[in-house]
Enzyme design. Structure first.
Site, mmCIF file in Angstrom:
data_model
loop_
_atom_site.group_PDB
_atom_site.id
_atom_site.type_symbol
_atom_site.label_atom_id
_atom_site.label_comp_id
_atom_site.label_asym_id
_atom_site.label_seq_id
_atom_site.Cartn_x
_atom_site.Cartn_y
_atom_site.Cartn_z
ATOM 1 N N CYS A 37 0.834 -1.199 0.000
ATOM 2 C CA CYS A 37 0.000 0.000 0.000
ATOM 3 C C CYS A 37 0.867 1.246 0.000
ATOM 4 O O CYS A 37 1.142 1.843 1.046
ATOM 5 C CB CYS A 37 -0.976 0.034 1.163
ATOM 6 S SG CYS A 37 -2.198 1.333 0.905
ATOM 7 N N CYS A 76 -5.606 2.687 -4.567
ATOM 8 C CA CYS A 76 -5.098 3.194 -3.296
ATOM 9 C C CYS A 76 -6.134 4.152 -2.718
ATOM 10 O O CYS A 76 -6.251 5.288 -3.185
ATOM 11 C CB CYS A 76 -3.764 3.906 -3.531
ATOM 12 S SG CYS A 76 -2.897 4.323 -2.024
#
Length: 400
Positions: free
Chosen positions: A161, A344
Protein backbone atom coordinates in the site's frame (compact mmCIF):
# COMPACT_ATOMS: atom_id res chain seq x y z
CA UNK A 1 7.87 -36.79 1.10
CA UNK A 2 4.27 -35.64 0.75
CA UNK A 3 3.03 -34.51 -2.65
CA UNK A 4 0.38 -31.98 -3.65
CA UNK A 5 -0.88 -31.28 -7.12
CA UNK A 6 -0.72 -27.55 -6.30
CA UNK A 7 1.42 -26.24 -3.45
CA UNK A 8 0.70 -22.69 -2.25
CA UNK A 9 3.28 -20.76 -0.22
CA UNK A 10 1.41 -18.26 1.95
CA UNK A 11 -2.07 -18.07 3.45
CA UNK A 12 -2.59 -14.33 3.17
CA UNK A 13 -4.86 -12.45 0.79
CA UNK A 14 -3.25 -13.82 -2.38
CA UNK A 15 -2.81 -17.38 -1.10
CA UNK A 16 -6.37 -17.82 0.10
CA UNK A 17 -8.14 -15.99 -2.72
CA UNK A 18 -6.16 -17.83 -5.43
CA UNK A 19 -6.70 -21.22 -3.73
CA UNK A 20 -10.42 -20.50 -3.37
CA UNK A 21 -10.74 -19.45 -7.01
CA UNK A 22 -8.98 -22.61 -8.18
CA UNK A 23 -11.27 -24.81 -6.08
CA UNK A 24 -14.37 -22.97 -7.31
CA UNK A 25 -13.26 -23.90 -10.83
CA UNK A 26 -12.41 -27.49 -9.87
CA UNK A 27 -13.19 -28.78 -6.36
CA UNK A 28 -11.20 -31.97 -6.99
CA UNK A 29 -7.85 -30.16 -7.16
CA UNK A 30 -5.35 -31.29 -4.52
CA UNK A 31 -4.11 -28.02 -2.97
CA UNK A 32 -1.75 -27.72 0.00
CA UNK A 33 -1.29 -24.29 1.65
CA UNK A 34 1.91 -23.73 3.64
CA UNK A 35 1.21 -21.00 6.22
CA UNK A 36 2.66 -20.88 9.77
CA UNK A 37 0.40 -18.20 11.29
CA UNK A 38 -2.66 -18.92 13.43
CA UNK A 39 -4.08 -15.49 12.69
CA UNK A 40 -5.13 -13.65 9.53
CA UNK A 41 -4.96 -9.85 9.43
CA UNK A 42 -6.88 -7.24 7.43
CA UNK A 43 -4.01 -4.77 7.15
CA UNK A 44 -5.69 -2.07 5.01
CA UNK A 45 -7.60 -0.98 8.13
CA UNK A 46 -4.42 -0.21 10.11
CA UNK A 47 -4.47 3.40 8.86
CA UNK A 48 -7.95 3.86 10.33
CA UNK A 49 -6.81 2.14 13.55
CA UNK A 50 -3.95 4.63 13.79
CA UNK A 51 -6.46 7.44 13.26
CA UNK A 52 -8.70 6.23 16.08
CA UNK A 53 -11.65 5.30 13.89
CA UNK A 54 -11.35 1.48 13.63
CA UNK A 55 -10.98 -1.22 16.30
CA UNK A 56 -7.73 -3.16 15.97
CA UNK A 57 -9.50 -6.33 17.16
CA UNK A 58 -11.74 -6.19 14.08
CA UNK A 59 -8.67 -6.57 11.84
CA UNK A 60 -7.74 -10.07 13.01
CA UNK A 61 -9.47 -13.45 12.69
CA UNK A 62 -8.49 -17.10 12.94
CA UNK A 63 -6.62 -18.40 9.88
CA UNK A 64 -8.36 -21.77 10.25
CA UNK A 65 -11.74 -20.16 9.53
CA UNK A 66 -10.59 -18.99 6.08
CA UNK A 67 -8.65 -21.97 4.72
CA UNK A 68 -10.77 -23.22 1.77
CA UNK A 69 -12.80 -26.31 2.65
CA UNK A 70 -11.16 -28.62 0.13
CA UNK A 71 -7.57 -27.42 0.70
CA UNK A 72 -5.01 -28.89 3.11
CA UNK A 73 -3.48 -26.46 5.60
CA UNK A 74 0.20 -27.24 6.24
CA UNK A 75 0.91 -25.26 9.42
CA UNK A 76 4.59 -24.69 8.73
CA UNK A 77 6.82 -22.08 7.13
CA UNK A 78 8.61 -22.40 3.80
CA UNK A 79 12.41 -22.31 4.13
CA UNK A 80 13.83 -23.13 0.70
CA UNK A 81 12.93 -24.06 -2.87
CA UNK A 82 14.36 -26.61 -5.30
CA UNK A 83 12.46 -25.83 -8.52
CA UNK A 84 14.66 -28.21 -10.53
CA UNK A 85 13.20 -31.11 -8.51
CA UNK A 86 9.81 -29.53 -7.74
CA UNK A 87 10.29 -29.58 -3.98
CA UNK A 88 9.92 -27.19 -1.05
CA UNK A 89 11.62 -27.63 2.33
CA UNK A 90 9.89 -26.17 5.39
CA UNK A 91 11.35 -24.68 8.57
CA UNK A 92 10.41 -27.91 10.39
CA UNK A 93 12.55 -29.89 7.93
CA UNK A 94 9.50 -31.45 6.25
CA UNK A 95 9.65 -31.60 2.45
CA UNK A 96 6.82 -31.39 -0.07
CA UNK A 97 6.77 -32.02 -3.79
CA UNK A 98 4.38 -30.45 -6.26
CA UNK A 99 3.22 -30.34 -9.87
CA UNK A 100 2.56 -26.58 -9.66
CA UNK A 101 3.99 -24.13 -7.15
CA UNK A 102 2.27 -20.84 -6.25
CA UNK A 103 4.57 -18.45 -4.36
CA UNK A 104 2.52 -15.79 -2.54
CA UNK A 105 4.19 -15.26 0.87
CA UNK A 106 3.62 -11.50 0.97
CA UNK A 107 6.25 -8.88 1.73
CA UNK A 108 8.93 -8.72 4.43
CA UNK A 109 9.19 -5.71 6.74
CA UNK A 110 12.89 -4.97 7.24
CA UNK A 111 12.70 -3.08 10.57
CA UNK A 112 16.38 -3.67 11.32
CA UNK A 113 17.52 -1.89 8.16
CA UNK A 114 17.01 1.36 10.11
CA UNK A 115 19.47 1.50 13.00
CA UNK A 116 17.76 2.01 16.35
CA UNK A 117 14.21 1.48 15.07
CA UNK A 118 13.47 -1.98 16.47
CA UNK A 119 14.59 -0.91 19.96
CA UNK A 120 12.34 2.16 20.16
CA UNK A 121 9.31 1.15 18.08
CA UNK A 122 6.06 1.37 20.03
CA UNK A 123 7.46 3.68 22.69
CA UNK A 124 9.39 6.96 23.05
CA UNK A 125 6.93 8.66 20.63
CA UNK A 126 7.97 6.36 17.75
CA UNK A 127 5.23 4.38 16.04
CA UNK A 128 4.19 2.66 12.82
CA UNK A 129 0.87 1.64 11.28
CA UNK A 130 2.72 -1.23 9.59
CA UNK A 131 2.50 -3.29 12.78
CA UNK A 132 -0.59 -4.77 14.45
CA UNK A 133 1.09 -4.12 17.81
CA UNK A 134 1.87 -0.44 17.23
CA UNK A 135 -1.01 0.88 15.08
CA UNK A 136 -3.07 1.66 18.25
CA UNK A 137 -0.04 3.54 19.65
CA UNK A 138 -0.19 5.82 16.59
CA UNK A 139 -3.63 6.98 17.69
CA UNK A 140 -2.45 7.43 21.27
CA UNK A 141 0.31 9.76 20.04
CA UNK A 142 -1.95 11.70 17.66
CA UNK A 143 -4.69 12.15 20.24
CA UNK A 144 -2.34 13.36 22.97
CA UNK A 145 -0.07 15.54 20.82
CA UNK A 146 0.16 19.14 21.98
CA UNK A 147 2.41 20.54 19.27
CA UNK A 148 6.01 20.30 18.06
CA UNK A 149 7.82 18.58 15.22
CA UNK A 150 6.14 15.55 13.64
CA UNK A 151 7.89 13.37 11.06
CA UNK A 152 6.29 10.78 8.77
CA UNK A 153 8.66 8.59 6.74
CA UNK A 154 8.53 6.51 3.56
CA UNK A 155 11.39 4.17 2.48
CA UNK A 156 13.02 4.07 -0.98
CA UNK A 157 11.78 0.48 -1.51
CA UNK A 158 8.33 -0.53 -2.72
CA UNK A 159 5.94 -1.01 0.22
CA UNK A 160 2.60 -2.67 0.66
CA UNK A 161 0.00 0.00 0.00
CA UNK A 162 2.24 2.75 -1.34
CA UNK A 163 -0.10 5.49 -0.10
CA UNK A 164 -0.16 4.30 3.53
CA UNK A 165 2.97 6.24 4.60
CA UNK A 166 1.17 9.54 3.97
CA UNK A 167 -2.47 8.48 4.56
CA UNK A 168 -1.98 8.70 8.32
CA UNK A 169 -0.32 12.09 7.91
CA UNK A 170 -3.41 13.64 6.28
CA UNK A 171 -5.67 12.26 9.02
CA UNK A 172 -3.34 13.46 11.79
CA UNK A 173 -3.23 16.93 10.23
CA UNK A 174 -7.02 17.07 10.01
CA UNK A 175 -7.37 15.93 13.62
CA UNK A 176 -4.92 18.59 14.86
CA UNK A 177 -6.63 21.23 12.74
CA UNK A 178 -10.01 20.39 14.30
CA UNK A 179 -8.35 20.43 17.72
CA UNK A 180 -6.98 23.92 16.98
CA UNK A 181 -3.28 23.06 17.26
CA UNK A 182 -2.24 22.57 13.62
CA UNK A 183 -0.41 25.92 13.68
CA UNK A 184 1.70 24.54 16.54
CA UNK A 185 2.73 21.49 14.49
CA UNK A 186 5.84 21.45 12.29
CA UNK A 187 5.03 18.53 9.95
CA UNK A 188 7.61 16.78 7.75
CA UNK A 189 7.31 13.96 5.21
CA UNK A 190 10.71 12.34 4.58
CA UNK A 191 10.49 9.98 1.62
CA UNK A 192 12.81 7.83 -0.45
CA UNK A 193 10.46 8.36 -3.39
CA UNK A 194 11.06 10.78 -6.25
CA UNK A 195 7.48 12.04 -6.20
CA UNK A 196 4.56 12.12 -3.75
CA UNK A 197 2.28 10.08 -6.04
CA UNK A 198 2.98 8.77 -9.54
CA UNK A 199 -0.40 9.54 -11.16
CA UNK A 200 -0.69 13.28 -12.04
CA UNK A 201 -4.47 13.45 -11.62
CA UNK A 202 -4.25 12.24 -8.02
CA UNK A 203 -0.98 14.01 -7.27
CA UNK A 204 -2.69 17.36 -7.84
CA UNK A 205 -5.12 16.65 -4.98
CA UNK A 206 -2.27 15.67 -2.65
CA UNK A 207 -0.29 18.79 -3.53
CA UNK A 208 -3.29 20.85 -2.51
CA UNK A 209 -3.32 19.00 0.83
CA UNK A 210 0.40 19.64 1.31
CA UNK A 211 -0.31 23.36 0.93
CA UNK A 212 -3.44 23.25 3.07
CA UNK A 213 -1.78 21.44 6.00
CA UNK A 214 1.62 23.11 5.67
CA UNK A 215 3.58 19.88 5.23
CA UNK A 216 7.31 20.12 4.42
CA UNK A 217 8.19 17.37 1.91
CA UNK A 218 11.72 15.93 1.62
CA UNK A 219 12.05 13.58 -1.39
CA UNK A 220 14.83 11.15 -2.41
CA UNK A 221 15.90 10.68 1.22
CA UNK A 222 16.81 7.38 2.91
CA UNK A 223 16.33 7.00 6.67
CA UNK A 224 19.45 5.43 8.22
CA UNK A 225 19.21 5.84 12.00
CA UNK A 226 16.84 6.79 14.80
CA UNK A 227 18.41 8.07 18.01
CA UNK A 228 15.62 7.76 20.57
CA UNK A 229 17.64 9.36 23.37
CA UNK A 230 17.98 12.67 21.53
CA UNK A 231 14.79 12.21 19.43
CA UNK A 232 16.80 12.65 16.25
CA UNK A 233 16.19 11.17 12.80
CA UNK A 234 19.21 10.64 10.54
CA UNK A 235 18.70 10.46 6.78
CA UNK A 236 20.72 10.91 3.61
CA UNK A 237 20.58 11.37 -0.14
CA UNK A 238 23.04 10.70 -2.95
CA UNK A 239 23.48 13.16 -5.82
CA UNK A 240 24.24 12.34 -9.46
CA UNK A 241 27.99 12.53 -8.78
CA UNK A 242 27.68 9.97 -5.98
CA UNK A 243 28.17 12.45 -3.16
CA UNK A 244 26.27 11.58 0.01
CA UNK A 245 24.43 14.40 1.77
CA UNK A 246 23.66 13.51 5.39
CA UNK A 247 21.00 15.36 7.38
CA UNK A 248 19.31 15.23 10.77
CA UNK A 249 15.86 16.21 11.97
CA UNK A 250 14.62 16.50 15.55
CA UNK A 251 11.18 14.99 16.19
CA UNK A 252 8.62 15.07 18.98
CA UNK A 253 6.57 12.38 17.25
CA UNK A 254 7.74 9.96 14.56
CA UNK A 255 5.74 7.61 12.32
CA UNK A 256 8.06 5.20 10.52
CA UNK A 257 7.49 2.94 7.52
CA UNK A 258 10.27 0.31 7.31
CA UNK A 259 12.09 -0.69 4.12
CA UNK A 260 10.48 -3.77 2.56
CA UNK A 261 11.58 -6.68 0.38
CA UNK A 262 10.75 -10.23 -0.61
CA UNK A 263 11.00 -12.67 2.33
CA UNK A 264 14.57 -13.91 2.86
CA UNK A 265 13.72 -17.50 1.86
CA UNK A 266 12.51 -16.14 -1.51
CA UNK A 267 15.33 -13.64 -1.90
CA UNK A 268 18.02 -16.33 -1.59
CA UNK A 269 16.22 -18.86 -3.80
CA UNK A 270 16.55 -19.73 -7.51
CA UNK A 271 13.07 -18.21 -7.99
CA UNK A 272 14.29 -14.65 -7.29
CA UNK A 273 14.85 -12.16 -10.08
CA UNK A 274 18.66 -11.94 -10.39
CA UNK A 275 18.31 -8.28 -11.40
CA UNK A 276 16.39 -7.37 -8.25
CA UNK A 277 18.36 -6.57 -5.08
CA UNK A 278 15.09 -6.94 -3.14
CA UNK A 279 14.64 -10.53 -4.30
CA UNK A 280 11.19 -10.47 -5.93
CA UNK A 281 9.99 -13.65 -7.68
CA UNK A 282 10.72 -13.33 -11.41
CA UNK A 283 7.45 -13.52 -13.37
CA UNK A 284 5.80 -12.37 -16.58
CA UNK A 285 4.05 -9.18 -15.41
CA UNK A 286 0.93 -9.91 -17.47
CA UNK A 287 0.21 -13.52 -16.45
CA UNK A 288 2.39 -14.22 -13.33
CA UNK A 289 4.06 -17.33 -14.74
CA UNK A 290 7.71 -17.66 -13.71
CA UNK A 291 10.11 -16.64 -16.46
CA UNK A 292 12.43 -19.65 -16.00
CA UNK A 293 10.26 -22.28 -14.27
CA UNK A 294 6.94 -22.60 -16.15
CA UNK A 295 5.20 -24.62 -13.40
CA UNK A 296 5.83 -21.82 -10.86
CA UNK A 297 3.49 -18.84 -10.48
CA UNK A 298 3.56 -15.80 -8.22
CA UNK A 299 1.40 -12.70 -7.78
CA UNK A 300 0.86 -10.11 -5.07
CA UNK A 301 3.50 -8.43 -2.95
CA UNK A 302 6.38 -10.89 -3.48
CA UNK A 303 6.56 -10.92 -7.29
CA UNK A 304 8.48 -8.50 -9.50
CA UNK A 305 5.47 -7.25 -11.50
CA UNK A 306 5.90 -3.44 -11.33
CA UNK A 307 2.43 -2.81 -9.92
CA UNK A 308 1.59 -1.13 -6.63
CA UNK A 309 1.45 -3.71 -3.85
CA UNK A 310 -2.18 -3.50 -2.74
CA UNK A 311 -5.08 -5.81 -2.00
CA UNK A 312 -6.89 -4.23 -4.94
CA UNK A 313 -4.06 -5.31 -7.25
CA UNK A 314 -4.30 -8.89 -5.96
CA UNK A 315 -8.07 -8.86 -6.61
CA UNK A 316 -7.34 -8.27 -10.32
CA UNK A 317 -4.20 -10.41 -10.49
CA UNK A 318 -5.70 -13.56 -8.94
CA UNK A 319 -8.24 -14.43 -11.67
CA UNK A 320 -5.65 -13.89 -14.41
CA UNK A 321 -3.12 -16.13 -12.67
CA UNK A 322 -5.79 -18.78 -12.05
CA UNK A 323 -6.68 -18.77 -15.76
CA UNK A 324 -3.04 -19.36 -16.69
CA UNK A 325 -2.53 -22.08 -14.08
CA UNK A 326 -5.57 -24.04 -15.26
CA UNK A 327 -4.54 -23.60 -18.91
CA UNK A 328 -0.99 -24.76 -18.11
CA UNK A 329 -2.38 -27.89 -16.45
CA UNK A 330 -4.17 -28.71 -19.72
CA UNK A 331 -1.12 -27.92 -21.85
CA UNK A 332 -2.84 -24.84 -23.22
CA UNK A 333 -2.31 -21.07 -23.17
CA UNK A 334 -4.75 -18.63 -21.56
CA UNK A 335 -5.47 -15.27 -23.17
CA UNK A 336 -6.32 -13.18 -20.09
CA UNK A 337 -3.82 -10.47 -19.22
CA UNK A 338 -3.24 -8.16 -16.24
CA UNK A 339 -2.76 -4.47 -17.09
CA UNK A 340 -1.20 -3.36 -13.81
CA UNK A 341 -4.44 -2.24 -12.18
CA UNK A 342 -4.12 -1.14 -8.59
CA UNK A 343 -6.09 1.04 -6.22
CA UNK A 344 -5.10 3.19 -3.30
CA UNK A 345 -7.89 4.61 -1.13
CA UNK A 346 -6.37 7.79 0.36
CA UNK A 347 -8.24 9.54 3.19
CA UNK A 348 -7.42 13.24 3.01
CA UNK A 349 -9.41 14.13 6.14
CA UNK A 350 -11.88 12.39 8.46
CA UNK A 351 -14.97 11.52 6.41
CA UNK A 352 -13.41 12.16 2.97
CA UNK A 353 -11.36 9.88 0.76
CA UNK A 354 -9.82 9.91 -2.72
CA UNK A 355 -10.01 6.51 -4.43
CA UNK A 356 -6.94 6.43 -6.69
CA UNK A 357 -7.14 3.67 -9.32
CA UNK A 358 -4.52 3.30 -12.05
CA UNK A 359 -2.59 0.85 -14.28
CA UNK A 360 1.03 0.03 -15.23
CA UNK A 361 1.26 3.25 -17.24
CA UNK A 362 0.02 5.39 -14.33
CA UNK A 363 -3.19 6.11 -16.21
CA UNK A 364 -6.34 6.53 -14.11
CA UNK A 365 -8.69 3.51 -14.22
CA UNK A 366 -11.71 4.98 -12.43
CA UNK A 367 -14.52 2.59 -11.52
CA UNK A 368 -17.19 5.13 -10.63
CA UNK A 369 -18.92 7.67 -12.93
CA UNK A 370 -17.40 10.70 -11.22
CA UNK A 371 -14.00 12.32 -10.74
CA UNK A 372 -12.30 10.09 -8.18
CA UNK A 373 -9.47 12.57 -7.75
CA UNK A 374 -11.92 14.60 -5.67
CA UNK A 375 -12.16 13.27 -2.07
CA UNK A 376 -15.72 12.18 -1.18
CA UNK A 377 -17.58 10.91 1.87
CA UNK A 378 -19.01 8.00 -0.15
CA UNK A 379 -15.47 6.72 -0.76
CA UNK A 380 -14.74 7.05 2.97
CA UNK A 381 -17.73 4.78 3.64
CA UNK A 382 -16.39 2.36 1.02
CA UNK A 383 -13.02 2.20 2.81
CA UNK A 384 -14.36 1.95 6.35
CA UNK A 385 -17.36 -0.35 5.92
CA UNK A 386 -17.70 -1.94 2.47
CA UNK A 387 -14.13 -3.07 1.74
CA UNK A 388 -13.56 -4.86 5.09
CA UNK A 389 -16.85 -6.74 4.64
CA UNK A 390 -15.92 -7.68 1.07
CA UNK A 391 -12.51 -8.90 2.20
CA UNK A 392 -13.74 -11.28 4.90
CA UNK A 393 -16.89 -12.43 3.10
CA UNK A 394 -16.09 -12.46 -0.64
CA UNK A 395 -12.45 -11.90 -1.55
CA UNK A 396 -10.91 -14.66 0.60
CA UNK A 397 -13.59 -17.04 -0.71
CA UNK A 398 -12.52 -16.29 -4.29
CA UNK A 399 -15.90 -14.71 -5.08
CA UNK A 400 -14.86 -11.06 -5.55
Amino acid sequence: MKHHQILVIGGGNAGLSVSSKLLLKNSKLDIGIIEPSDKHYYQPAYTLVGAGTFNINDTVKNEADYIPKHATWIKDGAASFDPEHNTVTCTSGAQYSYDILIVVPGIQLDWKKIEGLAETLGKNNVTSNYSFKTAPYTWELIENFKGGTVVFTNPPTPVKCGGAPHKIMWLACDYWRKKGILDKCDIHFVSGGTIMFSVPEYLKTLEEKIEEYGVKVHLKQTITTIDAASQTLYYESTDEQGNVNKQTLHYDMLHVVPPQSAPDFVKTSPLADPASPLGWVEVDKNNFQHVRYPNVFSCGDACNAPASRTGAAIRKQAPVMVDHILAFMKGEKATSSYDGYSACPIPTEYGKLMLAEFDYNNRPKMTFPFDQAKPRWTMWLLKKFVLPWLYWNRILQGKA
